[in-house]
Each structure stands twice: as structure tokens, then as C-alpha cells.
Design a protein around this motif. Structure first.
Motif, PDB file in Angstrom:
ATOM      1  N   PRO A 108       0.828  -1.215   0.000  1.00  0.00           N
ATOM      2  CA  PRO A 108       0.000   0.000   0.000  1.00  0.00           C
ATOM      3  C   PRO A 108       0.858   1.260   0.000  1.00  0.00           C
ATOM      4  O   PRO A 108       1.909   1.314   0.648  1.00  0.00           O
ATOM      5  N   ARG A 109       0.403   2.306  -0.724  1.00  0.00           N
ATOM      6  CA  ARG A 109       1.165   3.549  -0.827  1.00  0.00           C
ATOM      7  C   ARG A 109       1.405   4.171   0.546  1.00  0.00           C
ATOM      8  O   ARG A 109       2.503   4.649   0.837  1.00  0.00           O
ATOM      9  N   GLU A 110       0.365   4.200   1.417  1.00  0.00           N
ATOM     10  CA  GLU A 110       0.526   4.810   2.736  1.00  0.00           C
ATOM     11  C   GLU A 110       1.602   4.102   3.541  1.00  0.00           C
ATOM     12  O   GLU A 110       2.385   4.727   4.258  1.00  0.00           O
ATOM     13  N   GLU A 111       1.670   2.766   3.403  1.00  0.00           N
ATOM     14  CA  GLU A 111       2.674   2.004   4.135  1.00  0.00           C
ATOM     15  C   GLU A 111       4.075   2.308   3.610  1.00  0.00           C
ATOM     16  O   GLU A 111       5.038   2.436   4.379  1.00  0.00           O
ATOM     17  N   ILE A 112       4.202   2.463   2.296  1.00  0.00           N
ATOM     18  CA  ILE A 112       5.501   2.776   1.710  1.00  0.00           C
ATOM     19  C   ILE A 112       5.960   4.165   2.133  1.00  0.00           C
ATOM     20  O   ILE A 112       7.121   4.369   2.525  1.00  0.00           O
ATOM     21  N   LEU A 113       5.064   5.151   2.095  1.00  0.00           N
ATOM     22  CA  LEU A 113       5.437   6.506   2.497  1.00  0.00           C
ATOM     23  C   LEU A 113       5.807   6.561   3.974  1.00  0.00           C
ATOM     24  O   LEU A 113       6.748   7.261   4.364  1.00  0.00           O
ATOM     25  N   ARG A 114       5.075   5.820   4.810  1.00  0.00           N
ATOM     26  CA  ARG A 114       5.422   5.779   6.232  1.00  0.00           C
ATOM     27  C   ARG A 114       6.817   5.188   6.423  1.00  0.00           C
ATOM     28  O   ARG A 114       7.624   5.700   7.214  1.00  0.00           O
ATOM     29  N   THR A 115       7.116   4.128   5.692  1.00  0.00           N
ATOM     30  CA  THR A 115       8.423   3.483   5.804  1.00  0.00           C
ATOM     31  C   THR A 115       9.531   4.415   5.307  1.00  0.00           C
ATOM     32  O   THR A 115      10.619   4.483   5.894  1.00  0.00           O
TER      33      THR A 115
END
Length: 570
Positions: free
Chosen positions: A128-135
Motif C-alpha cells: 500500500p502507498r501509505e505504508e511505503i510513504l510511512r516506511t
């Protein structure tokens, strides 16, 4: 990739299974399966599209990256701007290949670019994009401190080119994006990044005769952190001035500026001030982290009786409530917490601030500016025409503001403001000195809250010990036999608290509620000492008493209490 029609068919089957058979969303008019475009037109959630695409292509799909270590090689080689823009992050390599998490198949061509940059084979996976940006944000923020390494790497660089780079670099900065920056620009960004990581409230760049020191104020105490080469002093100050929109050619006058920087997903406002000294210009940068949450009144550390009385005062229909203490004692934090406590749709709340430190939902906040003619006093006149119920005045600095605040309280408004005094009773004398008539102050003043901030003991290295009699005398409490028989607490220092023994701060408080007796003393222009004496007989707890209670409970230390309440009497 595999044959497009075959991928489309597998994608449609995977998508259909995740959409509970909603074939109409993913098939054309003739019933033939279609691909990503159709799914996007149908506004299928991005996570379902990504998971279906991963199944069709035979790629892994992961919902969380929290248990997968990020590749340090990726962090070092790939700028954060590139990673964010394309929604991808590299994970720890294995067998010579690196896994790269993608948010979207549209970024497939970027994998070839990464392969060339990193010199590795790339194995894709979807997330998921949100998970990638958080990481991405977490990984770039957790990179180890590089500022001292940058400092040590300076040699005989081209000074003119550095100056030209400094003059060209303007606008907002992302402190995590240090790739490709000129050395001094990179150094300043990394120093600010390190300051944010350490929760510093201020950064001092201070020149001495033979050295240059960068100091951080953490939990109210200054620490020497870096020692850049003195030859770089002018370039560092110039870079700071450029960030603040200041005149880099003017070195004989003090200047003020401001800037906004990003640290990952955090926005930090900078208030910058320079001052010429005998060894060159020094700079102080105040950091206001906009991502820090506001506190509730119950989290500030008020004793139960103070919390109950203060909560009652801020709910009065009209009058003035003052919060006092030196600069950096948490006065604004307390007022913000009070406004949050009483904020409601039925109330019209307006504030006058310099500067506006944090945004409050549902409250109209106004920035005062002496340059533009909007002072606290003139702003208060305009605010009164806005039909307010509650007014917060950032600070009472002069006679006009004091008189306007008192008049506002007398005409049916509840007014909050701050003063710089040593204790609660001193606020009365200060208001009288500013020219407020005693009968007006006695009629309008509801209460005065004095406060200080003490450092909390680190929970990881806290321990008990028995102070010597001499130590109790130095603290000024040697006569209290019951108290000196108790064990006290100290912190040994550890990695969690940067070897200081303390982590974060908490308030100590003294609340003067204006009773009938105190009101009589105000009418008689009584001294601060007499007002304090009467208030203590009526149950007021002093700053030091509250501090000692927190020290005996293991929240702070007696050294901290003595440091911040040194002018108070026990």
C-alpha cells in the motif's frame, strides 16, 4: 512482463474474487476481461488493485513493511524526493539482489533506473502507498547522525563556490534530502535534522576566539553538540541567513528571520535571530515542531487541587486569568490546553499571538506585528468588535495592553494572558506597575497561575539514593526532619536519555485564587510578599512545595527543583 492479455485475465480473476464477484466493475461490455485502467475508472480501492496485480504477476504483496529492514544502501544512494515521488523503498538485499516495494505498477520503469544506480538486481513487490510513504519517512529519519562526519570531512574546499551555492539555495528545505547539497548546506541541514531528532527547542551557533560551537537546548538545558572548523563560521551563518530570508551582506546589525523546513512528514517552523559579537556573528534558531500534539490540562502535571481550581476559573463568565513565568516555562502550552478544554461550538474564541505557535481547531488566531501596526493593544481593540466570548492575549507587555485587557474583562469577556514574573503574587504588583488602577484589577482578576518546567527523570536509569545532610542544606530544606529522612531519586544517564538522566519535562505550579482577603490587599496596593503570605494561609501551594512533592515521588530531582525555583522560599 508476461503476455498482456494473460496478465489481464489473471488480474480480472484476482480482482473479482476480492470484490465478491462484482464482474461488472472489471469486464467490458462484451464480457472480456480488461486490466488496470478499467479497475481505476471504477474507483476500486488502490490496495485491492495492487494485491490483484501482484497475484497476476506472481509478485509478493505485503500489507505491512514494519518487520522488513530497509536497505541502508538505498537510503544512502537514493534521495528521499525520488523515493517519495515514485512511491518506492528498497529493502535489505539478499543473494546480491534487492527487493523494492512499489505502490503502483506505473512505477515499473523506475526499477531499471534503480538497478543501474545501485548496481544490483531488483526484485519487485507491491505494498500500500501509505505504508511505503510511512516506511520512507521513518527510514530517512532514523539514519544515523552524519553531522559530525560532515564536519570532519571538510578540507581546503573552494570557498567561493560554497558561497555561490549558498546564495542559490533558497526556499523551503527538506532536511532529510541531503544528496547533492553543497557541503555547508548539507552541514546546516544535518545540524537542524539532528536538533529535531533530539527534541531540541533551540540551536545556538556560537563563535569563540579560537573555536565555533553548535549547542542544542534540550529540555531547557544547553548542550555542546558539534564543533565545526572556525573557518566555516561565515559560510554557516550565511546559509542560516538565506534560509531565514535575511541580508547576508549585513554583518554589523542584528537581524530576525523565519523559515519552514520539513523532516519527513513533519513540518518545523524556524525563528532565526543573528547578533554581532566580538568574535563574529552568532545565530539562535528556535524550532517549533508543528507535528507535536497539544497537551490536555490533565497532562501538564498540575496537582489535583490546582487542576480543580484552575478548571473552575477558566470556566468563569468574565474576568482575567494570568499565567506567569520566565521565557520557556510553558505558559503558552498551558493556555492552549485551557482553550482546548473550554472550546465549544457555543463559544466565540479569539487569540492575539506573537507568534502563532500551534493551530487550534475552531478558534480564530491572529498574528500581531509591530511593523504593520498590529500590536497587542490595537489588536485587542479590533478583537472586541468581533463579539468574542473568550480572548487570549499572548502577552501583556505595556500599559495600553494591560488596561485594554482589564477593560475587556470588566465588560463581560473572559481574558487569558501571560506575564513575566517570578511568582503568582508578583503578577499583581506587575499589573499595578503597568498603571492599572487597583480597584479595576481587584474587580477583574480571577487568579494567577505561576509555573516552571522541571526535567523528568529517565525511567530507564532512575534510581534511589540517600542525600547527605549538606546536600539538604544546599537545597534549603534542612529543617524538615520528615522530608530529609526520605530517599531521593537521581538518573545515572543512559542511551535513552543521551546520558543526561532526564527525558522530557513536566510543570510545577503555584495558583493564586483571588479571594476577598487578597482583593482587599490589591485595593490597598499591598506588596507581593503580603499577598503571597495571605494566599499561603488560605492553602496556596508554592512552586517549590509542588516541586519537592514531585521529587519525592520520583518524577524529578531535588537538583532540578532547586534550579528552577531558586528564588522561591520553602
Amino acid at each position: 512482463m508476461a503476455n498482456t492479455s494473460n496478465v489481464n485475465r489473471k488480474f480480472a480473476e484476482a480482482l473479482r474474487s476480492r470484490l465478491d464477484g462484482r464482474a461488472d466493475l472489471i469486464t467490458g461490455d462484451d464480457g472480456a476481461p480488461v486490466g488496470l485502467a478499467r479497475a481505476r475508472q471504477a474507483e476500486v480501492p488502490a490496495e485491492i488493485v495492487a494485491a490483484s496485480a501482484a497475484e497476476a504477476l506472481g509478485w509478493p504483496y505485503v500489507e505491512s513493511l514494519s518487520d522488513r529492514p530497509v536497505s541502508q544502501e538505498f537510503i544512502t544512494s537514493v534521495p528521499i524526493g525520488f523515493a517519495r515521488r515514485h512511491g518506492l523503498i528498497g529493502l535489505a538485499a539478499a543473494n546480491g539482489a534487492m527487493s523494492v516495494a512499489l505502490a503502483d505498477l506505473d512505477q515499473w520503469p523506475q526499477l531499471a533506473v534503480l538497478g543501474k544506480v545501485l548496481g544490483r538486481r531488483i526484485w519487485p513487490l507491491l505494498a500500500p502507498r501509505e505504508e511505503i510513504l510511512r516506511t520512507i519517512n521513518a527510514a530517512y529519519q532514523q539514519q544515523s547522525s552524519q553531522a559530525q562526519q560532515v564536519i570532519e570531512s571538510f578540507g581546503s574546499s573552494d570557498r567561493d563556490e560554497v558561497i555561490r551555492e549558498i546564495q542559490r539555495a533558497v526556499g523551503n528545505e527538506d532536511l532529510l534530502d541531503v544528496a547533492g547539497r553543497a557541503p555547508v548546506i548539507k552541514l546546516v541541514n544535518l545540524m537542524l535534522f539532528e536538533a529535531v531528532k533530539r527534541r531540541a527547542s533551540d540551536v545556538h551557533v556560537q563563535p569563540y576566539e579560537d573555536r565555533l560551537v553548535v549547542r542544542f537546548r534540550v529540555d531547557g538545558v544547553l548542550h555542546d553538540v558539534f564543533s565545526p572548523p572556525p573557518a566555516l563560521h561565515a559560510e554557516i551563518i550565511s546559509r542560516i541567513k538565506v534560509m531565514g530570508g535575511m541580508n547576508i551582506a549585513e554583518r554589523r546589525l542584528a537581524q530576525d528571520g523565519r523559515a519552514t523546513v520539513e523532516v519527513g512528514d513533519r513540518i518545523v517552523d524556524l525563528r532565526i535571530a543573528t547578533l554581532p559579537t566580538s568574535f563574529g556573528e552568532r545565530a539562535v534558531i528556535r524550532l517549533l515542531d508543528k507535528s507535536i500534539r497539544l497537551y490536555d490540562l490533565t497532562e501538564l502535571g498540575m496537582p489535583a487541587n490546582v487542576l480543580e481550581t484552575f478548571g473552575r476559573l477558566i470556566r468563569m463568565d468574565h474576568g482575567i486569568v494570568l499565567v506567569t513565568g520566565p521565557t520557556g516555562s510553558g505558559k503558552s502550552t498551558t493556555l492552549y490546553a485551557a482553550l482546548q478544554e473550554i472550546n465549544s461550538a457555543e463559544m466565540n474564541i479569539l487569540t492575539l499571538e506573537d507568534p502563532i505557535e500551534y493551530r487550534l481547531e475552531g478558534i480564530s488566531q491572529t498574528q500581531v506585528s509591530d511593523r504593520k501596526g498590529m500590536t497587542f493593544a490595537s489588536g485587542l481593540r479590533h478583537v472586541l468588535r468581533q463579539d468574542p466570548d473568550i480572548i487570549m492575549v499572548g502577552e501583556i507587555r505595556d500599559r495600553d495592553t494591560a488596561q485594554m485587557a482589564i477593560q475587556s474583562a470588566l465588560t463581560g469577556h473572559l481574558v487569558f494572558s501571560t506575564l513575566h514574573t517570578n511568582d503568582a503574587a508578583g503578577a499583581v504588583a506587575r499589573m499595578l506597575d503597568l498603571g492599572v488602577e487597583p480597584y479595576l484589577l481587584a474587580s477583574s482578576l480571577l487568579g494567577v497561575l505561576a509555573q516552571r518546567l522541571v526535567r523528568r527523570l529517565c525511567v530507564h536509569c532512575k534510581r534511589t539514593y540517600q542525600p547527605a545532610a549538606r546536600q539538604w542544606r544546599l537545597w534549603g530544606v534542612a529543617e524538615d526532619e520528615e522530608l530529609i529522612s526520605r530517599p531521593m531519586y537521581t538518573g545515572d544517564g543512559c542511551d535513552e536519555c543521551l546520558q543526561t538522566g532526564y527525558h522530557e519535562r513536566i510543570g510545577v505550579f503555584e495558583l493564586l485564587e483571588v479571594s476577598d482577603l487578597v482583593r482587599e490587599l490589591i485595593l490597598q496596593c499591598g506588596t507581593a510578599a503580603s499577598i503571597k503570605s495571605v494566599a499561603m494561609t488560605q492553602g496556596m501551594t508554592t512552586l517549590r512545595t509542588d516541586g519537592i512533592a514531585k521529587a519525592t515521588d520520583g518524577i524529578t530531582t531535588m537538583d532540578e527543583v532547586a534550579r528552577v525555583t531558586g528564588r522561591d522560599e520553602f
